[in-house]
Design a protein around this motif. Structure first.
Motif, PDB file in Angstrom:
ATOM      1  N   LEU A  75       0.858  -1.182   0.000  1.00 27.49           N
ATOM      2  CA  LEU A  75       0.000   0.000   0.000  1.00 27.49           C
ATOM      3  C   LEU A  75       0.895   1.232   0.000  1.00 27.49           C
ATOM      4  O   LEU A  75       1.847   1.323   0.773  1.00 27.49           O
ATOM      5  N   HIS A  76       0.577   2.159  -0.878  1.00 23.38           N
ATOM      6  CA  HIS A  76       1.241   3.462  -0.928  1.00 23.38           C
ATOM      7  C   HIS A  76       0.161   4.518  -0.763  1.00 23.38           C
ATOM      8  O   HIS A  76      -0.994   4.300  -1.135  1.00 23.38           O
ATOM      9  N   VAL A  77       0.532   5.658  -0.227  1.00 25.72           N
ATOM     10  CA  VAL A  77      -0.411   6.766  -0.103  1.00 25.72           C
ATOM     11  C   VAL A  77       0.241   8.020  -0.666  1.00 25.72           C
ATOM     12  O   VAL A  77       1.441   8.243  -0.490  1.00 25.72           O
ATOM     13  N   ILE A  78      -0.562   8.820  -1.369  1.00 31.41           N
ATOM     14  CA  ILE A  78      -0.069  10.065  -1.938  1.00 31.41           C
ATOM     15  C   ILE A  78      -1.012  11.205  -1.557  1.00 31.41           C
ATOM     16  O   ILE A  78      -2.237  11.037  -1.529  1.00 31.41           O
ATOM     17  N   HIS A  79      -0.403  12.328  -1.242  1.00 25.57           N
ATOM     18  CA  HIS A  79      -1.143  13.579  -1.025  1.00 25.57           C
ATOM     19  C   HIS A  79      -0.492  14.622  -1.922  1.00 25.57           C
ATOM     20  O   HIS A  79       0.717  14.811  -1.881  1.00 25.57           O
ATOM     21  N   VAL A  80      -1.294  15.264  -2.749  1.00 21.44           N
ATOM     22  CA  VAL A  80      -0.784  16.265  -3.677  1.00 21.44           C
ATOM     23  C   VAL A  80      -1.175  17.649  -3.181  1.00 21.44           C
ATOM     24  O   VAL A  80      -2.339  17.917  -2.883  1.00 21.44           O
ATOM     25  N   ILE A  81      -0.177  18.508  -3.087  1.00 23.18           N
ATOM     26  CA  ILE A  81      -0.395  19.897  -2.686  1.00 23.18           C
ATOM     27  C   ILE A  81      -0.355  20.753  -3.944  1.00 23.18           C
ATOM     28  O   ILE A  81       0.627  20.729  -4.682  1.00 23.18           O
ATOM     29  N   GLU A  82      -1.436  21.464  -4.175  1.00 20.98           N
ATOM     30  CA  GLU A  82      -1.447  22.370  -5.322  1.00 20.98           C
ATOM     31  C   GLU A  82      -0.693  23.640  -4.957  1.00 20.98           C
ATOM     32  O   GLU A  82      -0.961  24.237  -3.908  1.00 20.98           O
ATOM     33  N   ARG A  98       0.972  10.807  10.319  1.00 19.55           N
ATOM     34  CA  ARG A  98      -0.049  10.313  11.258  1.00 19.55           C
ATOM     35  C   ARG A  98      -1.044   9.396  10.540  1.00 19.55           C
ATOM     36  O   ARG A  98      -1.429   8.344  11.039  1.00 19.55           O
ATOM     37  N   PHE A  99      -1.462   9.816   9.356  1.00 17.26           N
ATOM     38  CA  PHE A  99      -2.406   9.036   8.558  1.00 17.26           C
ATOM     39  C   PHE A  99      -1.804   7.676   8.200  1.00 17.26           C
ATOM     40  O   PHE A  99      -2.456   6.643   8.344  1.00 17.26           O
ATOM     41  N   GLY A 100      -0.554   7.683   7.751  1.00 19.30           N
ATOM     42  CA  GLY A 100       0.121   6.439   7.389  1.00 19.30           C
ATOM     43  C   GLY A 100       0.252   5.504   8.571  1.00 19.30           C
ATOM     44  O   GLY A 100       0.020   4.292   8.453  1.00 19.30           O
ATOM     45  N   ALA A 101       0.618   6.046   9.726  1.00 15.70           N
ATOM     46  CA  ALA A 101       0.747   5.225  10.933  1.00 15.70           C
ATOM     47  C   ALA A 101      -0.600   4.620  11.312  1.00 15.70           C
ATOM     48  O   ALA A 101      -0.689   3.438  11.667  1.00 15.70           O
ATOM     49  N   LYS A 102      -1.654   5.405  11.229  1.00 12.88           N
ATOM     50  CA  LYS A 102      -3.002   4.945  11.580  1.00 12.88           C
ATOM     51  C   LYS A 102      -3.453   3.791  10.689  1.00 12.88           C
ATOM     52  O   LYS A 102      -4.148   2.886  11.136  1.00 12.88           O
ATOM     53  N   HIS A 103      -3.032   3.832   9.417  1.00 13.35           N
ATOM     54  CA  HIS A 103      -3.498   2.830   8.450  1.00 13.35           C
ATOM     55  C   HIS A 103      -2.435   1.795   8.091  1.00 13.35           C
ATOM     56  O   HIS A 103      -2.614   1.028   7.147  1.00 13.35           O
ATOM     57  N   GLY A 104      -1.334   1.796   8.844  1.00 19.39           N
ATOM     58  CA  GLY A 104      -0.311   0.776   8.637  1.00 19.39           C
ATOM     59  C   GLY A 104       0.450   0.895   7.336  1.00 19.39           C
ATOM     60  O   GLY A 104       0.839  -0.110   6.751  1.00 19.39           O
ATOM     61  N   ILE A 105       0.652   2.121   6.881  1.00 19.93           N
ATOM     62  CA  ILE A 105       1.388   2.346   5.633  1.00 19.93           C
ATOM     63  C   ILE A 105       2.785   2.841   5.990  1.00 19.93           C
ATOM     64  O   ILE A 105       2.932   3.881   6.630  1.00 19.93           O
ATOM     65  N   ASP A 106       3.773   2.081   5.582  1.00 24.11           N
ATOM     66  CA  ASP A 106       5.163   2.379   5.889  1.00 24.11           C
ATOM     67  C   ASP A 106       5.537   3.788   5.415  1.00 24.11           C
ATOM     68  O   ASP A 106       5.078   4.239   4.367  1.00 24.11           O
ATOM     69  N   GLU A 107       6.362   4.460   6.192  1.00 17.17           N
ATOM     70  CA  GLU A 107       6.756   5.825   5.858  1.00 17.17           C
ATOM     71  C   GLU A 107       7.430   5.918   4.487  1.00 17.17           C
ATOM     72  O   GLU A 107       7.290   6.916   3.790  1.00 17.17           O
ATOM     73  N   GLN A 127       4.903   6.650   1.739  1.00 13.61           N
ATOM     74  CA  GLN A 127       4.100   7.871   1.862  1.00 13.61           C
ATOM     75  C   GLN A 127       4.715   8.939   0.953  1.00 13.61           C
ATOM     76  O   GLN A 127       5.899   9.226   1.056  1.00 13.61           O
ATOM     77  N   HIS A 128       3.896   9.485   0.079  1.00  8.82           N
ATOM     78  CA  HIS A 128       4.402  10.422  -0.928  1.00  8.82           C
ATOM     79  C   HIS A 128       3.662  11.755  -0.845  1.00  8.82           C
ATOM     80  O   HIS A 128       2.436  11.785  -0.891  1.00  8.82           O
ATOM     81  N   ILE A 129       4.433  12.825  -0.741  1.00  6.71           N
ATOM     82  CA  ILE A 129       3.872  14.184  -0.803  1.00  6.71           C
ATOM     83  C   ILE A 129       4.502  14.839  -2.024  1.00  6.71           C
ATOM     84  O   ILE A 129       5.725  14.832  -2.168  1.00  6.71           O
ATOM     85  N   VAL A 130       3.666  15.356  -2.891  1.00  4.74           N
ATOM     86  CA  VAL A 130       4.182  16.022  -4.087  1.00  4.74           C
ATOM     87  C   VAL A 130       3.441  17.328  -4.322  1.00  4.74           C
ATOM     88  O   VAL A 130       2.319  17.528  -3.837  1.00  4.74           O
ATOM     89  N   LEU A 131       4.066  18.185  -5.069  1.00  2.00           N
ATOM     90  CA  LEU A 131       3.524  19.494  -5.412  1.00  2.00           C
ATOM     91  C   LEU A 131       3.112  19.469  -6.873  1.00  2.00           C
ATOM     92  O   LEU A 131       3.902  19.047  -7.725  1.00  2.00           O
ATOM     93  N   GLY A 132       1.891  19.870  -7.179  1.00  2.00           N
ATOM     94  CA  GLY A 132       1.457  19.905  -8.570  1.00  2.00           C
ATOM     95  C   GLY A 132      -0.046  19.770  -8.695  1.00  2.00           C
ATOM     96  O   GLY A 132      -0.790  19.948  -7.732  1.00  2.00           O
ATOM     97  N   ARG A 133      -0.482  19.417  -9.887  1.00  2.00           N
ATOM     98  CA  ARG A 133      -1.902  19.169 -10.144  1.00  2.00           C
ATOM     99  C   ARG A 133      -2.217  17.735  -9.724  1.00  2.00           C
ATOM    100  O   ARG A 133      -1.538  16.804 -10.150  1.00  2.00           O
ATOM    101  N   PRO A 134      -3.223  17.531  -8.883  1.00  2.00           N
ATOM    102  CA  PRO A 134      -3.487  16.191  -8.341  1.00  2.00           C
ATOM    103  C   PRO A 134      -3.576  15.081  -9.380  1.00  2.00           C
ATOM    104  O   PRO A 134      -2.895  14.065  -9.258  1.00  2.00           O
ATOM    105  N   GLU A 135      -4.402  15.266 -10.419  1.00  3.05           N
ATOM    106  CA  GLU A 135      -4.577  14.169 -11.369  1.00  3.05           C
ATOM    107  C   GLU A 135      -3.276  13.830 -12.103  1.00  3.05           C
ATOM    108  O   GLU A 135      -2.971  12.667 -12.356  1.00  3.05           O
TER     109      GLU A 135
END
Length: 144
Positions: free
Chosen positions: A35-42, A73-82, A85-93
Protein backbone atom coordinates in the motif's frame (compact mmCIF):
# COMPACT_ATOMS: atom_id res chain seq x y z
CA UNK A 1 -9.66 -12.70 -10.45
CA UNK A 2 -6.13 -11.37 -10.34
CA UNK A 3 -5.36 -9.45 -7.22
CA UNK A 4 -3.63 -6.12 -6.95
CA UNK A 5 0.04 -6.17 -5.92
CA UNK A 6 0.58 -2.41 -5.52
CA UNK A 7 -2.20 -0.07 -4.50
CA UNK A 8 -1.86 3.72 -4.50
CA UNK A 9 -4.28 5.54 -2.19
CA UNK A 10 -4.78 9.19 -3.15
CA UNK A 11 -5.96 11.31 -0.22
CA UNK A 12 -6.69 14.94 0.58
CA UNK A 13 -6.08 14.27 4.31
CA UNK A 14 -9.63 15.23 5.27
CA UNK A 15 -11.65 13.01 7.62
CA UNK A 16 -13.09 11.31 4.53
CA UNK A 17 -9.62 10.00 3.67
CA UNK A 18 -10.03 7.34 6.36
CA UNK A 19 -12.87 5.73 4.39
CA UNK A 20 -10.76 5.74 1.22
CA UNK A 21 -7.90 4.01 3.07
CA UNK A 22 -10.29 1.49 4.65
CA UNK A 23 -11.65 0.52 1.22
CA UNK A 24 -8.14 0.18 -0.18
CA UNK A 25 -7.15 -2.03 2.75
CA UNK A 26 -10.26 -4.17 2.18
CA UNK A 27 -9.25 -4.69 -1.44
CA UNK A 28 -5.71 -5.55 -0.29
CA UNK A 29 -6.84 -7.88 2.50
CA UNK A 30 -5.37 -11.35 2.39
CA UNK A 31 -2.98 -10.57 -0.41
CA UNK A 32 0.75 -10.10 -0.65
CA UNK A 33 0.75 -6.46 -1.66
CA UNK A 34 2.08 -2.98 -1.01
CA UNK A 35 0.00 0.00 0.00
CA UNK A 36 1.24 3.46 -0.93
CA UNK A 37 -0.41 6.77 -0.10
CA UNK A 38 -0.07 10.07 -1.94
CA UNK A 39 -1.14 13.58 -1.03
CA UNK A 40 -0.78 16.26 -3.68
CA UNK A 41 -0.40 19.90 -2.69
CA UNK A 42 -1.45 22.37 -5.32
CA UNK A 43 0.98 25.29 -5.53
CA UNK A 44 -0.54 28.56 -4.36
CA UNK A 45 0.30 30.02 -7.76
CA UNK A 46 -2.31 27.65 -9.29
CA UNK A 47 -5.01 29.17 -7.13
CA UNK A 48 -3.97 32.78 -7.57
CA UNK A 49 -2.67 32.77 -11.12
CA UNK A 50 0.83 32.81 -12.49
CA UNK A 51 1.75 36.44 -11.90
CA UNK A 52 1.66 36.85 -8.15
CA UNK A 53 3.11 40.10 -6.84
CA UNK A 54 3.87 38.46 -3.47
CA UNK A 55 6.30 35.76 -2.41
CA UNK A 56 4.33 32.80 -1.07
CA UNK A 57 7.33 30.48 -0.66
CA UNK A 58 7.30 30.65 3.16
CA UNK A 59 3.59 29.88 3.27
CA UNK A 60 4.02 27.07 0.72
CA UNK A 61 6.83 25.57 2.86
CA UNK A 62 4.60 25.68 5.95
CA UNK A 63 1.76 23.99 4.05
CA UNK A 64 4.14 21.21 3.00
CA UNK A 65 5.46 20.77 6.55
CA UNK A 66 1.93 20.51 7.95
CA UNK A 67 0.89 18.08 5.21
CA UNK A 68 3.96 15.88 5.83
CA UNK A 69 3.07 15.66 9.55
CA UNK A 70 -0.57 14.85 8.76
CA UNK A 71 0.45 12.22 6.22
CA UNK A 72 2.80 10.56 8.72
CA UNK A 73 -0.05 10.31 11.26
CA UNK A 74 -2.41 9.04 8.56
CA UNK A 75 0.12 6.44 7.39
CA UNK A 76 0.75 5.22 10.93
CA UNK A 77 -3.00 4.94 11.58
CA UNK A 78 -3.50 2.83 8.45
CA UNK A 79 -0.31 0.78 8.64
CA UNK A 80 1.39 2.35 5.63
CA UNK A 81 5.16 2.38 5.89
CA UNK A 82 6.76 5.83 5.86
CA UNK A 83 8.77 4.88 2.76
CA UNK A 84 5.44 4.41 0.95
CA UNK A 85 4.10 7.87 1.86
CA UNK A 86 4.40 10.42 -0.93
CA UNK A 87 3.87 14.18 -0.80
CA UNK A 88 4.18 16.02 -4.09
CA UNK A 89 3.52 19.49 -5.41
CA UNK A 90 1.46 19.90 -8.57
CA UNK A 91 -1.90 19.17 -10.14
CA UNK A 92 -3.49 16.19 -8.34
CA UNK A 93 -4.58 14.17 -11.37
CA UNK A 94 -1.19 14.60 -13.08
CA UNK A 95 0.87 13.78 -10.00
CA UNK A 96 -1.30 10.80 -9.01
CA UNK A 97 -0.84 9.28 -12.47
CA UNK A 98 2.91 9.97 -12.33
CA UNK A 99 3.26 8.35 -8.90
CA UNK A 100 1.22 5.33 -9.98
CA UNK A 101 3.51 4.93 -12.98
CA UNK A 102 6.64 5.35 -10.86
CA UNK A 103 5.70 2.73 -8.27
CA UNK A 104 4.05 0.50 -10.92
CA UNK A 105 0.71 0.50 -9.11
CA UNK A 106 -2.00 -1.88 -10.29
CA UNK A 107 -4.79 0.13 -8.68
CA UNK A 108 -5.44 3.73 -7.71
CA UNK A 109 -7.99 4.32 -4.94
CA UNK A 110 -9.42 7.83 -4.70
CA UNK A 111 -12.37 9.46 -2.93
CA UNK A 112 -15.23 10.86 -4.97
CA UNK A 113 -18.03 13.14 -3.86
CA UNK A 114 -20.23 11.84 -6.66
CA UNK A 115 -20.66 15.24 -8.25
CA UNK A 116 -22.86 15.58 -11.28
CA UNK A 117 -24.01 18.27 -13.63
CA UNK A 118 -22.14 21.55 -13.45
CA UNK A 119 -19.94 20.41 -10.54
CA UNK A 120 -18.73 17.45 -12.63
CA UNK A 121 -18.09 19.70 -15.64
CA UNK A 122 -16.00 21.98 -13.45
CA UNK A 123 -13.86 18.96 -12.65
CA UNK A 124 -12.84 16.94 -9.66
CA UNK A 125 -9.73 15.04 -8.70
CA UNK A 126 -11.47 11.66 -8.97
CA UNK A 127 -12.79 12.51 -12.43
CA UNK A 128 -9.35 13.72 -13.50
CA UNK A 129 -7.70 10.54 -12.22
CA UNK A 130 -10.28 8.30 -13.89
CA UNK A 131 -9.85 9.89 -17.30
CA UNK A 132 -6.59 8.93 -18.88
CA UNK A 133 -5.81 6.23 -16.30
CA UNK A 134 -3.59 3.42 -17.52
CA UNK A 135 -4.57 1.19 -14.60
CA UNK A 136 -7.68 0.36 -12.62
CA UNK A 137 -9.21 3.13 -10.51
CA UNK A 138 -11.52 2.58 -7.56
CA UNK A 139 -13.55 5.69 -6.78
CA UNK A 140 -14.84 5.50 -3.21
CA UNK A 141 -18.03 7.46 -2.56
CA UNK A 142 -17.41 9.97 0.27
CA UNK A 143 -19.34 12.89 1.71
CA UNK A 144 -23.05 13.52 1.58
Amino acid sequence: MAHYKKILIAVDLSDESDLVAQRARAVAEGGDNELHVIHVIEPLSFAYGVDIPMDFSGLQDEIQTQARQQLQRFGAKHGIDESHQHIVLGRPEVEIHAAAEEIEADLIVVGSHGRYGLALLMGSTANGVLHGAKRDVLAVRVGD
